[in-house]
Design a protein around this motif. Sequence first.
Motif, PDB file in Angstrom:
ATOM      1  N   ARG A   1       8.490   5.503  -0.027  1.00  0.00           N
ATOM      2  CA  ARG A   1       9.793   6.349  -0.222  1.00  0.00           C
ATOM      3  C   ARG A   1       9.980   6.608  -1.675  1.00  0.00           C
ATOM      4  NH1 ARG A   1      11.723   3.166   3.957  1.00  0.00           N
ATOM      5  NH2 ARG A   1      13.198   1.995   2.397  1.00  0.00           N
ATOM      6  N   GLN A   2       9.529   5.572  -2.665  1.00  0.00           N
ATOM      7  CA  GLN A   2       9.588   5.678  -3.996  1.00  0.00           C
ATOM      8  C   GLN A   2       8.497   6.540  -4.756  1.00  0.00           C
ATOM      9  OE1 GLN A   2      12.416   5.046  -5.923  1.00  0.00           O
ATOM     10  NE2 GLN A   2      12.682   4.278  -3.414  1.00  0.00           N
ATOM     11  N   GLY A   3       7.475   6.979  -3.905  1.00  0.00           N
ATOM     12  CA  GLY A   3       6.311   7.735  -4.165  1.00  0.00           C
ATOM     13  C   GLY A   3       5.011   7.163  -4.614  1.00  0.00           C
ATOM     14  N   ASP A   4       4.974   5.902  -4.010  1.00  0.00           N
ATOM     15  CA  ASP A   4       3.663   5.323  -4.358  1.00  0.00           C
ATOM     16  C   ASP A   4       2.702   5.911  -3.409  1.00  0.00           C
ATOM     17  OD1 ASP A   4       1.557   3.318  -4.432  1.00  0.00           O
ATOM     18  OD2 ASP A   4       3.140   1.965  -5.194  1.00  0.00           O
ATOM     19  N   SER A   5       1.530   6.250  -3.982  1.00  0.00           N
ATOM     20  CA  SER A   5       0.457   6.960  -3.246  1.00  0.00           C
ATOM     21  C   SER A   5      -0.330   6.179  -2.520  1.00  0.00           C
ATOM     22  CB  SER A   5      -0.435   7.819  -4.384  1.00  0.00           C
ATOM     23  OG  SER A   5      -1.240   6.969  -5.079  1.00  0.00           O
ATOM     24  N   ARG A   6      -0.494   4.631  -2.377  1.00  0.00           N
ATOM     25  CA  ARG A   6      -1.378   3.798  -1.817  1.00  0.00           C
ATOM     26  C   ARG A   6      -0.869   3.854  -0.629  1.00  0.00           C
ATOM     27  NH1 ARG A   6      -0.279  -1.346  -5.488  1.00  0.00           N
ATOM     28  NH2 ARG A   6       1.531  -0.245  -5.764  1.00  0.00           N
ATOM     29  N   SER A   7      -1.914   3.537   0.511  1.00  0.00           N
ATOM     30  CA  SER A   7      -1.722   3.572   1.968  1.00  0.00           C
ATOM     31  C   SER A   7      -0.858   2.267   2.244  1.00  0.00           C
ATOM     32  CB  SER A   7      -3.103   3.413   2.678  1.00  0.00           C
ATOM     33  OG  SER A   7      -3.635   2.295   2.625  1.00  0.00           O
ATOM     34  N   MET A   8      -0.313   2.336   3.509  1.00  0.00           N
ATOM     35  CA  MET A   8       0.524   1.368   3.865  1.00  0.00           C
ATOM     36  C   MET A   8      -0.354  -0.153   3.760  1.00  0.00           C
ATOM     37  SD  MET A   8       3.635   1.873   4.435  1.00  0.00           S
ATOM     38  CE  MET A   8       4.336   0.690   5.814  1.00  0.00           C
ATOM     39  N   ASP A   9      -1.525  -0.007   4.433  1.00  0.00           N
ATOM     40  CA  ASP A   9      -2.565  -1.173   4.355  1.00  0.00           C
ATOM     41  C   ASP A   9      -2.877  -1.747   2.884  1.00  0.00           C
ATOM     42  OD1 ASP A   9      -2.884  -1.370   6.983  1.00  0.00           O
ATOM     43  OD2 ASP A   9      -4.825  -0.259   7.132  1.00  0.00           O
ATOM     44  N   GLN A  10      -3.149  -0.767   1.962  1.00  0.00           N
ATOM     45  CA  GLN A  10      -3.142  -1.156   0.607  1.00  0.00           C
ATOM     46  C   GLN A  10      -1.933  -1.849   0.154  1.00  0.00           C
ATOM     47  OE1 GLN A  10      -4.209   2.479  -1.035  1.00  0.00           O
ATOM     48  NE2 GLN A  10      -6.703   2.128  -0.824  1.00  0.00           N
ATOM     49  N   LEU A  11      -0.757  -1.191   0.401  1.00  0.00           N
ATOM     50  CA  LEU A  11       0.561  -1.726  -0.033  1.00  0.00           C
ATOM     51  C   LEU A  11       0.756  -3.087   0.069  1.00  0.00           C
ATOM     52  CD1 LEU A  11       2.597   1.452  -0.192  1.00  0.00           C
ATOM     53  CD2 LEU A  11       1.943  -0.090  -2.239  1.00  0.00           C
TER      54      LEU A  11
ATOM     55  N   GLY B   1       0.349  -5.607 -12.721  1.00  0.00           N
ATOM     56  CA  GLY B   1       0.485  -4.252 -11.833  1.00  0.00           C
ATOM     57  C   GLY B   1       1.963  -3.830 -11.405  1.00  0.00           C
ATOM     58  N   PRO B   2       2.186  -2.738 -10.856  1.00  0.00           N
ATOM     59  CA  PRO B   2       3.524  -2.358 -10.304  1.00  0.00           C
ATOM     60  C   PRO B   2       4.204  -3.055  -9.147  1.00  0.00           C
ATOM     61  CG  PRO B   2       1.870  -0.801  -9.614  1.00  0.00           C
ATOM     62  CD  PRO B   2       1.067  -1.752 -10.594  1.00  0.00           C
ATOM     63  N   VAL B   3       3.082  -3.768  -8.526  1.00  0.00           N
ATOM     64  CA  VAL B   3       3.752  -4.627  -7.217  1.00  0.00           C
ATOM     65  C   VAL B   3       4.501  -5.706  -7.767  1.00  0.00           C
ATOM     66  CG1 VAL B   3       1.751  -3.975  -5.896  1.00  0.00           C
ATOM     67  CG2 VAL B   3       1.567  -5.875  -7.079  1.00  0.00           C
ATOM     68  N   GLY B   4       4.464  -6.083  -8.978  1.00  0.00           N
ATOM     69  CA  GLY B   4       5.117  -7.318  -9.278  1.00  0.00           C
ATOM     70  C   GLY B   4       6.812  -7.049  -9.299  1.00  0.00           C
TER      71      GLY B   4
ATOM     72  N   ALA C   1       8.583  -3.800   2.648  1.00  0.00           N
ATOM     73  CA  ALA C   1       8.425  -3.595   1.318  1.00  0.00           C
ATOM     74  C   ALA C   1       7.324  -2.238   0.746  1.00  0.00           C
ATOM     75  CB  ALA C   1       7.903  -4.743   0.669  1.00  0.00           C
ATOM     76  N   ALA C   2       6.515  -2.437   1.774  1.00  0.00           N
ATOM     77  CA  ALA C   2       5.377  -1.237   1.339  1.00  0.00           C
ATOM     78  C   ALA C   2       6.207   0.080   1.780  1.00  0.00           C
ATOM     79  CB  ALA C   2       4.372  -1.412   2.377  1.00  0.00           C
ATOM     80  N   ALA C   3       6.793   0.031   2.886  1.00  0.00           N
ATOM     81  CA  ALA C   3       7.602   1.327   3.212  1.00  0.00           C
ATOM     82  C   ALA C   3       8.659   1.776   2.166  1.00  0.00           C
ATOM     83  CB  ALA C   3       8.335   1.395   4.414  1.00  0.00           C
ATOM     84  N   TYR C   4       9.176   0.595   1.611  1.00  0.00           N
ATOM     85  CA  TYR C   4      10.188   1.040   0.351  1.00  0.00           C
ATOM     86  C   TYR C   4       9.384   1.892  -0.720  1.00  0.00           C
ATOM     87  CZ  TYR C   4      13.104   0.363  -3.591  1.00  0.00           C
ATOM     88  OH  TYR C   4      14.006   0.675  -4.611  1.00  0.00           O
ATOM     89  N   ARG C   5       8.094   1.201  -0.926  1.00  0.00           N
ATOM     90  CA  ARG C   5       7.378   1.887  -2.278  1.00  0.00           C
ATOM     91  C   ARG C   5       6.832   3.286  -1.674  1.00  0.00           C
ATOM     92  NH1 ARG C   5       6.463  -3.068  -2.626  1.00  0.00           N
ATOM     93  NH2 ARG C   5       6.628  -4.245  -4.485  1.00  0.00           N
TER      94      ARG C   5
END
Length: 540
Positions: free
Chosen positions: A315-325, A342-345, A309-313
């Motif tokens: 790729r969509q341009g989310d600037s957060r790190s993998m750990d944060q996501l 927030g957007p993670v919803g 799920a983090a890798a998908y975001r």
Amino acid sequence: MSGRPAGRAYGESSGPSGAPTGRTALSVVPETSQAAGAGETNRQSGGHWDAEFLALVDQVRADASLAARCGLLGRYDVPDDSQRGVGLFEAVAFQDTSELNDSGWLDRQEAIVRLEARLAALKAEAVSGYESSLRGVSADLGHRHPEPGDRDAEPGERRWVAGDLRSTADELALVWHLHKGAATARIHTSCELVHNFPETLRALSEGELTERAAFLIVRELSVLDDLDAMRSAETAMLEWARSHPLQKVRQQAQHEAARRSPEARSKSHARAMDERSVRIFPNSDGTAELIHTQDALDASAVMNSLTRAAAYRRRQGDSRSMDQLRADIALARLLPRSAVGGPVGKADAELGEEPTNGADATVVIHATGAEIRALIDGEEGTGGTAEHYGPIPQQSLLKHLTRILTVSLRTAAGRSRLRLRLSDEPPTGRPDRYTPDAAVDRFVRQRDRTCQFPGCNQPAEFADVDHRVAFAEGGRTTTDNLHCLCRHHHRLKHEGGWVVTSDPDGATTWVSPVGRRYRVTSADSGVPPGRSAPESSRLE
């Protein structure tokens, strides 16, 4: 552990405190000077020395030089020491450290580690002795009082002793400043060590093992049912420990157990699964670590799902790190969308997964009427206290109160995931009725937050509301006379001989069956939620 410093004893001497020890003193310079002087005299007189004696003189000189710098503390730690390290303790306690060099400080550290091992052995023996002194029938057999044929209690288990309900785990946890669960595990391992692993206990007593290494040997080898196999594995482990780093003792013990029983690893895994849990460890910076212990394959699947799920975001341009996501996505899946926001919803929907509402959660903000009035009037105030965290500044209180109002207006039911409690304005209720009304019950649970037995962290939401002074003895149903106790400690209070008294500052003092006193600070006394240090004094 590394070997002791090389050295030889040169006769009876006194320890640092002046008492005879039978060991060499910290400094052997006087004896060295005599030996060196004798050597010089014979050399000057033309005498000839054999190689063995010359080597002895050189060893004495080397020992004297080293002793002058670091004390050769290892000389005070002898095999099969009948005094169980008393001489070594005196040497460490009274050593002159003013001129120690790097080698001397390391020698001192090693001596302290050996003393810690000896103390750990004494501690395990004391645990076993305490357990034996309270030998009784298990109280966890499904009936209230002992019956003929009931089994004896296991180490750390609740038990009936002379008509009283006793819990060795609770009582030792207070002495050790540990949680009851951790105390139970230590009690069980200590009794195993003393009764079933005599050679490991001896090695610990001699300072040849650390406490951690000894406990790991016990834990990993106790899965063996056959006593001969257990003894054989113990012997092999102690032999291995003499020549290998103790950092790998767990893996080696597992290997020795598996060699003797193919089912050992399966039993070990089943035991670990029985102990699975979710624990929270608060940090000092307003964050906390949530530790979820689970089957390795299930944990890997959860981690892979979060990573996907983090890798998908990303790729969509989310600037957060993998750990944060990963952290944000896990939180969104565990808590309701309205609580996290927030957007993670949108994570699960974007991945084609069914969205979930998460678990219901409410956070209580505790504040006094004065703090709220200062906020409304625009005056400086002390803020308030957030549940499970502690004091929050006034600006944070303002932000959360604004959020309460906003969420309440937006939701159809008018419910907020945040709740405000005025800590200095308790409801009156009906003092002459045994059962508290809803307002009093809610106030007491939100005030106490956890079970009020010293050191217990069971949530008050699932606890019993108990009268400090029994209703039948004149106690009233008021917020001052009510507190929350989990069912286990509620039973311990009424059937285990514990006495609870209220202090003028709002705290309570618990007196154990043997007269030890433990003070529990009120959450509204200005001290952050938690427990003050237990008093170790006894009643006169």
